[in-house]
Design a protein around this motif. Sequence first.
Motif, PDB file in Angstrom:
ATOM      1  N   ALA A  11       9.519  -6.368 -10.888  1.00 34.13           N
ATOM      2  CA  ALA A  11       8.088  -6.698 -11.000  1.00 34.13           C
ATOM      3  C   ALA A  11       7.789  -8.062 -10.404  1.00 34.13           C
ATOM      4  O   ALA A  11       6.771  -8.254  -9.733  1.00 34.13           O
ATOM      5  N   ASP A  12       8.670  -9.035 -10.639  1.00 35.73           N
ATOM      6  CA  ASP A  12       8.474 -10.366 -10.063  1.00 35.73           C
ATOM      7  C   ASP A  12       8.586 -10.344  -8.545  1.00 35.73           C
ATOM      8  O   ASP A  12       7.866 -11.074  -7.847  1.00 35.73           O
ATOM      9  N   ARG A  13       9.487  -9.522  -8.027  1.00 39.03           N
ATOM     10  CA  ARG A  13       9.669  -9.475  -6.579  1.00 39.03           C
ATOM     11  C   ARG A  13       8.540  -8.717  -5.886  1.00 39.03           C
ATOM     12  O   ARG A  13       8.144  -9.058  -4.777  1.00 39.03           O
ATOM     13  N   ALA A  64      -0.039   7.353 -14.966  1.00 44.04           N
ATOM     14  CA  ALA A  64      -0.112   7.894 -13.604  1.00 44.04           C
ATOM     15  C   ALA A  64      -1.542   8.306 -13.268  1.00 44.04           C
ATOM     16  O   ALA A  64      -2.018   8.071 -12.140  1.00 44.04           O
ATOM     17  N   ASP A  65      -2.245   8.891 -14.229  1.00 43.89           N
ATOM     18  CA  ASP A  65      -3.636   9.288 -13.995  1.00 43.89           C
ATOM     19  C   ASP A  65      -4.518   8.065 -13.770  1.00 43.89           C
ATOM     20  O   ASP A  65      -5.390   8.059 -12.887  1.00 43.89           O
ATOM     21  N   VAL A  66      -4.288   7.003 -14.553  1.00 46.51           N
ATOM     22  CA  VAL A  66      -5.067   5.771 -14.387  1.00 46.51           C
ATOM     23  C   VAL A  66      -4.809   5.142 -13.018  1.00 46.51           C
ATOM     24  O   VAL A  66      -5.739   4.673 -12.344  1.00 46.51           O
ATOM     25  N   LEU A  67      -3.558   5.120 -12.588  1.00 44.00           N
ATOM     26  CA  LEU A  67      -3.231   4.533 -11.285  1.00 44.00           C
ATOM     27  C   LEU A  67      -3.840   5.326 -10.142  1.00 44.00           C
ATOM     28  O   LEU A  67      -4.278   4.751  -9.136  1.00 44.00           O
ATOM     29  N   ARG A  68      -3.887   6.656 -10.275  1.00 41.71           N
ATOM     30  CA  ARG A  68      -4.519   7.461  -9.227  1.00 41.71           C
ATOM     31  C   ARG A  68      -6.017   7.179  -9.158  1.00 41.71           C
ATOM     32  O   ARG A  68      -6.588   7.047  -8.065  1.00 41.71           O
ATOM     33  N   LYS A  69      -6.675   7.074 -10.307  1.00 41.55           N
ATOM     34  CA  LYS A  69      -8.104   6.766 -10.313  1.00 41.55           C
ATOM     35  C   LYS A  69      -8.356   5.356  -9.785  1.00 41.55           C
ATOM     36  O   LYS A  69      -9.356   5.119  -9.084  1.00 41.55           O
ATOM     37  N   ARG A  70      -7.444   4.429 -10.074  1.00 43.69           N
ATOM     38  CA  ARG A  70      -7.577   3.071  -9.553  1.00 43.69           C
ATOM     39  C   ARG A  70      -7.468   3.067  -8.029  1.00 43.69           C
ATOM     40  O   ARG A  70      -8.232   2.385  -7.340  1.00 43.69           O
ATOM     41  N   SER A  71      -6.534   3.848  -7.494  1.00 47.19           N
ATOM     42  CA  SER A  71      -6.375   3.938  -6.049  1.00 47.19           C
ATOM     43  C   SER A  71      -7.594   4.584  -5.395  1.00 47.19           C
ATOM     44  O   SER A  71      -8.051   4.144  -4.329  1.00 47.19           O
ATOM     45  N   GLN A  72      -8.147   5.615  -6.017  1.00 50.64           N
ATOM     46  CA  GLN A  72      -9.343   6.255  -5.481  1.00 50.64           C
ATOM     47  C   GLN A  72     -10.536   5.300  -5.477  1.00 50.64           C
ATOM     48  O   GLN A  72     -11.318   5.266  -4.513  1.00 50.64           O
ATOM     49  N   PRO A 109       0.113  -5.364  -9.632  1.00 55.57           N
ATOM     50  CA  PRO A 109      -0.317  -5.044 -11.000  1.00 55.57           C
ATOM     51  C   PRO A 109       0.141  -3.662 -11.444  1.00 55.57           C
ATOM     52  O   PRO A 109       0.383  -3.444 -12.637  1.00 55.57           O
ATOM     53  N   GLU A 110       0.226  -2.703 -10.503  1.00 55.43           N
ATOM     54  CA  GLU A 110       0.586  -1.337 -10.865  1.00 55.43           C
ATOM     55  C   GLU A 110       1.980  -1.287 -11.490  1.00 55.43           C
ATOM     56  O   GLU A 110       2.178  -0.643 -12.536  1.00 55.43           O
ATOM     57  N   PHE A 111       2.950  -1.941 -10.869  1.00 56.41           N
ATOM     58  CA  PHE A 111       4.298  -1.921 -11.435  1.00 56.41           C
ATOM     59  C   PHE A 111       4.365  -2.750 -12.717  1.00 56.41           C
ATOM     60  O   PHE A 111       5.152  -2.435 -13.617  1.00 56.41           O
ATOM     61  N   ALA A 155       0.832  -1.205   0.000  1.00 58.29           N
ATOM     62  CA  ALA A 155       0.000   0.000   0.000  1.00 58.29           C
ATOM     63  C   ALA A 155       0.867   1.256   0.000  1.00 58.29           C
ATOM     64  O   ALA A 155       0.549   2.237  -0.700  1.00 58.29           O
ATOM     65  N   ALA A 156       1.959   1.236   0.763  1.00 55.32           N
ATOM     66  CA  ALA A 156       2.867   2.393   0.763  1.00 55.32           C
ATOM     67  C   ALA A 156       3.519   2.580  -0.603  1.00 55.32           C
ATOM     68  O   ALA A 156       3.701   3.720  -1.067  1.00 55.32           O
ATOM     69  N   PHE A 157       3.870   1.487  -1.273  1.00 53.43           N
ATOM     70  CA  PHE A 157       4.463   1.583  -2.612  1.00 53.43           C
ATOM     71  C   PHE A 157       3.448   2.148  -3.611  1.00 53.43           C
ATOM     72  O   PHE A 157       3.768   3.049  -4.394  1.00 53.43           O
ATOM     73  N   ASN A 158       2.219   1.615  -3.599  1.00 60.61           N
ATOM     74  CA  ASN A 158       1.208   2.076  -4.551  1.00 60.61           C
ATOM     75  C   ASN A 158       0.803   3.519  -4.305  1.00 60.61           C
ATOM     76  O   ASN A 158       0.395   4.222  -5.240  1.00 60.61           O
ATOM     77  N   ALA A 159       0.906   3.995  -3.053  1.00 62.77           N
ATOM     78  CA  ALA A 159       0.545   5.382  -2.762  1.00 62.77           C
ATOM     79  C   ALA A 159       1.545   6.364  -3.363  1.00 62.77           C
ATOM     80  O   ALA A 159       1.169   7.458  -3.809  1.00 62.77           O
ATOM     81  N   LYS A 160       2.823   6.000  -3.384  1.00 67.15           N
ATOM     82  CA  LYS A 160       3.863   6.898  -3.899  1.00 67.15           C
ATOM     83  C   LYS A 160       4.233   6.621  -5.360  1.00 67.15           C
ATOM     84  O   LYS A 160       4.938   7.438  -5.969  1.00 67.15           O
ATOM     85  N   PHE A 161       3.760   5.512  -5.907  1.00 62.19           N
ATOM     86  CA  PHE A 161       4.177   5.146  -7.261  1.00 62.19           C
ATOM     87  C   PHE A 161       3.703   6.141  -8.318  1.00 62.19           C
ATOM     88  O   PHE A 161       4.468   6.470  -9.239  1.00 62.19           O
TER      89      PHE A 161
END
Length: 323
Positions: free
Chosen positions: A209-211, A242-250, A215-217, A146-152
């Motif tokens: 990505a494997d580690r 980046a816009d798609v990932l932000r909407k996905r997180s929201q 899905p985001e990375f 969650a911390a990674f996806n928030a800053k990605f």
Amino acid sequence: MPMSQLLLFAVGLLTALSLAYSALAGPNAAKESARRLQGLRYRHSESTTDKVESQLKKAIAARKPAMHRIAGSSSRIEALALRLHRSGKNWTISQYIYTSIGIALAVAVLVFLKSGAALMSLGIGVLFGAGIPHMLLNSMIKRRTAAFNAKFPDAIELLVRGLRSGLPVTETLAVVASEIPGPVGIEFRAIVDRIRVGRTMDEALQETADRLGTPEFQFFCITLAIQRETGGNLAETLSNLADVLRKRSQMKLKIRAMSSESKASAYIVGALPFIVFGMVYWINPKYLGGFFTDDRLIVAGIGGLIWMGIGALIMAKMVSFEI
């Protein structure tokens, strides 16, 4: 034949029949036909959308590992090491195993001193020893992910600004590694280090990505792969990503808020019987001692646990959504 042995025989027979059915049933004809028609559409279609989707599927297939190991002792050890890495803690496999054994022994001794049932104490100890570290590791992995996806998305936007200013991709990756804190900076620093020692960018990104297993990375890696194959404005493509990932997180946060009440109810309803049973047994062991000695009560308890497990799975499916 005692009731417990009869119940175990029935469970084993049902399991064997279900495994035999799944082994002999074969593939679904409708799904196989749909897969062939989809392959023909991608191969012979002149539509730009179909061509882009076909290239995307080829890129995903090309980035998958070339060899999938069968589950065994070595693969399980490697999977455990990967999970420990995803947690972000500097734990070793031996530390994890010793912790599990210690918890199992401590719980088994406490239950044996209270009940005197050696077999039940051993089973409960193994359950706690295997379950508590596993759940704790899952919680740490979810927190770090969650911390990674928030800053990605911020990292991708920093990449976009670097690319628009004229920097190459490798230099922008180094900027992200030094400017973004937390798991994002650590993972991008590892990518930059692999590139500096001679690894290609595809290999460095795919290893991360494997580690990570997010899905985001993976979207980020596939975007770079498709852009190198088809060309185009990489900065604009990453900005859209980046816009798609932000909407996905929201959307995930909205679903989490809408399902929080159902999850809390499920946790309370599922945990209450075990809490009450444990409290009553701790206060008056003789009152509930028959659940460990009487065959009829054992069967009733196992049946109740099975039905509670089915209900918990149904509630988990009802409040679980994929975005």
